[in-house]
Design an enzyme around this catalytic site. Structure first.
Site, PDB file in Angstrom:
ATOM      1  N   THR A 187       0.832  -1.196   0.000  1.00  0.00           N
ATOM      2  CA  THR A 187       0.000   0.000   0.000  1.00  0.00           C
ATOM      3  C   THR A 187       0.873   1.256   0.000  1.00  0.00           C
ATOM      4  OG1 THR A 187      -1.687  -1.165   1.257  1.00  0.00           O
ATOM      5  CG2 THR A 187      -1.791   1.232   1.281  1.00  0.00           C
ATOM      6  N   ARG A 215     -12.971  -8.930  -1.336  1.00  0.00           N
ATOM      7  CA  ARG A 215     -12.403  -8.459  -0.073  1.00  0.00           C
ATOM      8  C   ARG A 215     -12.002  -6.993  -0.143  1.00  0.00           C
ATOM      9  NH1 ARG A 215      -7.184  -6.136   1.457  1.00  0.00           N
ATOM     10  NH2 ARG A 215      -6.864  -6.610   3.652  1.00  0.00           N
ATOM     11  N   GLY A 217      -9.947  -4.041   2.187  1.00  0.00           N
ATOM     12  CA  GLY A 217      -9.098  -3.786   3.341  1.00  0.00           C
ATOM     13  C   GLY A 217      -9.340  -2.414   3.930  1.00  0.00           C
ATOM     14  N   ASP A 218      -8.360  -1.923   4.669  1.00  0.00           N
ATOM     15  CA  ASP A 218      -8.547  -0.656   5.369  1.00  0.00           C
ATOM     16  C   ASP A 218      -8.266   0.565   4.500  1.00  0.00           C
ATOM     17  OD1 ASP A 218      -5.714  -1.521   5.505  1.00  0.00           O
ATOM     18  OD2 ASP A 218      -5.438   0.363   6.581  1.00  0.00           O
ATOM     19  N   THR A 238      -0.717   1.315   6.468  1.00  0.00           N
ATOM     20  CA  THR A 238      -0.403   0.186   5.593  1.00  0.00           C
ATOM     21  C   THR A 238      -0.219  -1.056   6.451  1.00  0.00           C
ATOM     22  OG1 THR A 238       1.191  -0.739   4.024  1.00  0.00           O
ATOM     23  CG2 THR A 238       2.055   0.815   5.649  1.00  0.00           C
ATOM     24  N   GLY A 239      -0.759  -2.181   6.000  1.00  0.00           N
ATOM     25  CA  GLY A 239      -0.595  -3.394   6.785  1.00  0.00           C
ATOM     26  C   GLY A 239      -1.723  -4.377   6.575  1.00  0.00           C
ATOM     27  N   GLY A 241      -4.998  -5.240   6.674  1.00  0.00           N
ATOM     28  CA  GLY A 241      -6.161  -4.365   6.734  1.00  0.00           C
ATOM     29  C   GLY A 241      -7.251  -4.777   7.687  1.00  0.00           C
TER      30      GLY A 241
END
Length: 323
Positions: A187, A215, A217-218, A238-239, A241
């Site tokens: 990200t 899906r 994510g964040d 970032t990571g 999510g």
């Protein structure tokens, strides 16, 4: 791992100092995993993104323009999991997400499941500024992008040989998960403070290798992967999510600062500790209206960089300062 960005400085006219902090993802980023050529190319791309955003801020432009410009550079680089270079879904397609937020009025725009927009961050901003909505998804987001006249690209533009290799590696495992937690999170994001004292944040991603079932994510979720509020700070995450969504990471950092009186580094570290306690890994970048710029991450490395009137710096590994 906590490595503060370099201290900001006032410019010669005494106007509010500007600050820009970027990331290109966090995860298992170690020297043994990158060739010297890859290392150099990634650092060059990070510096190019800083240069693009800094030119806007140094000339008195807005934080919003700066974060968009920086993220667009990273989206165009094949080294990061955003725009060109996005990872594949399990089905072998590309689905991109992005979000942007203006701290001066908390206006925000986000998109998810985008398939053809060259720069998803531009589409997120178009949603914010030209539509009555905050969040558009999939076919609707693609349609809106075309209606807004944003550049479109064929599927081949976004696909790289390395991303294809990563997907095939995942598929080859007898018990392949729907995503690979061991791969780095690519990200990209930017947070900035402009001379007017306003902050902004932007985040863009291709998601996780092998993701299924639409899906999300964040990264496109306001309050999880992106948040900006002039009363506190701007954050891009970032990571993993799923954990960042559960912790409401970006908003939580701002809330700890605005209502709890925590310092930026303290707030960022505390929230990343919560993420880790839940089982998640990754990192955040934070900028405040006072000019503070910090990183916080709990992975071996994070592609990152910082710029202010004092200069520009980039870093990759967890044991090196941004310099």
């Amino acid at each position: 791992m906590t490595i503060p960005a370099a201290a900001n400085a006032q410019d010669e006219d005494g106007r509010p100092a500007w600050q820009l902090v970027i990331h290109g993802g966090a995860g298992v980023i170690e020297r043994s995993r990158l060739t010297p050529e890859q290392d150099a190319a990634i650092r060059a791309a990070l510096d190019q993104a800083l240069e693009a955003g800094s030119a806007i801020l140094a000339s008195g432009g807005s934080a919003l323009d700066a974060v968009e410009a920086a993220v667009r550079v990273l989206e165009d680089a094949p080294h990061f999991n955003a725009g060109r270079g996005s990872v594949f879904t399990y089905q072998g397609t590309i689905e991109m997400d992005a979000s942007i937020m203006d701290g001066s009025n908390r206006a925000a725009g986000a998109v998810t499941g985008v398939t053809a927009t060259r720069n998803p961050i531009r589409l997120a901003r178009a949603v914010m500024e030209n539509s009555p909505h905050v969040f558009l998804s999939r076919e609707g987001a693609d349609q809106y992008s075309i209606e807004q006249g944003l550049p479109q690209e064929p599927p081949e533009y976004f696909q790289t040989a390395e991303r294809r290799r990563q997907l095939e590696e995942l598929r080859s495992r007898p018990s392949a998960e729907h995503f690979d937690v061991h791969l780095k999170y690519g990200t990209v994001g930017a947070v900035a403070l402009d001379r007017q004292g306003h902050v902004a944040a932007a985040t863009s991603t291709g998601g996780l290798t092998g993701k299924r079932w639409g899906r999300i994510g964040d990264s496109p979720i306001i309050g999880a992967g992106t948040y900006a509020d002039d009363r506190a700070c701007a954050v891009s995450a970032t990571g993993a999510g799923e954990y960042f969504i559960r912790a409401g990471v970006a908003h939580e950092i701002c809330a700890r600062m605005r209502m709890g009186g925590q310092a930026p580094q303290e707030a960022a570290d505390a929230v990343m500790a919560e993420v880790q306690a839940l089982g998640g890994t990754g990192g955040v970048i934070v900028v405040t209206p006072r000019g503070d710029g910090v990183y916080s991450f709990n992975t071996p490395g994070m592609y990152r960089g910082q710029a202010s009137p004092s200069g520009r710096s980039v870093a990759i590994y967890g044991d090196e300062p941004a310099q």
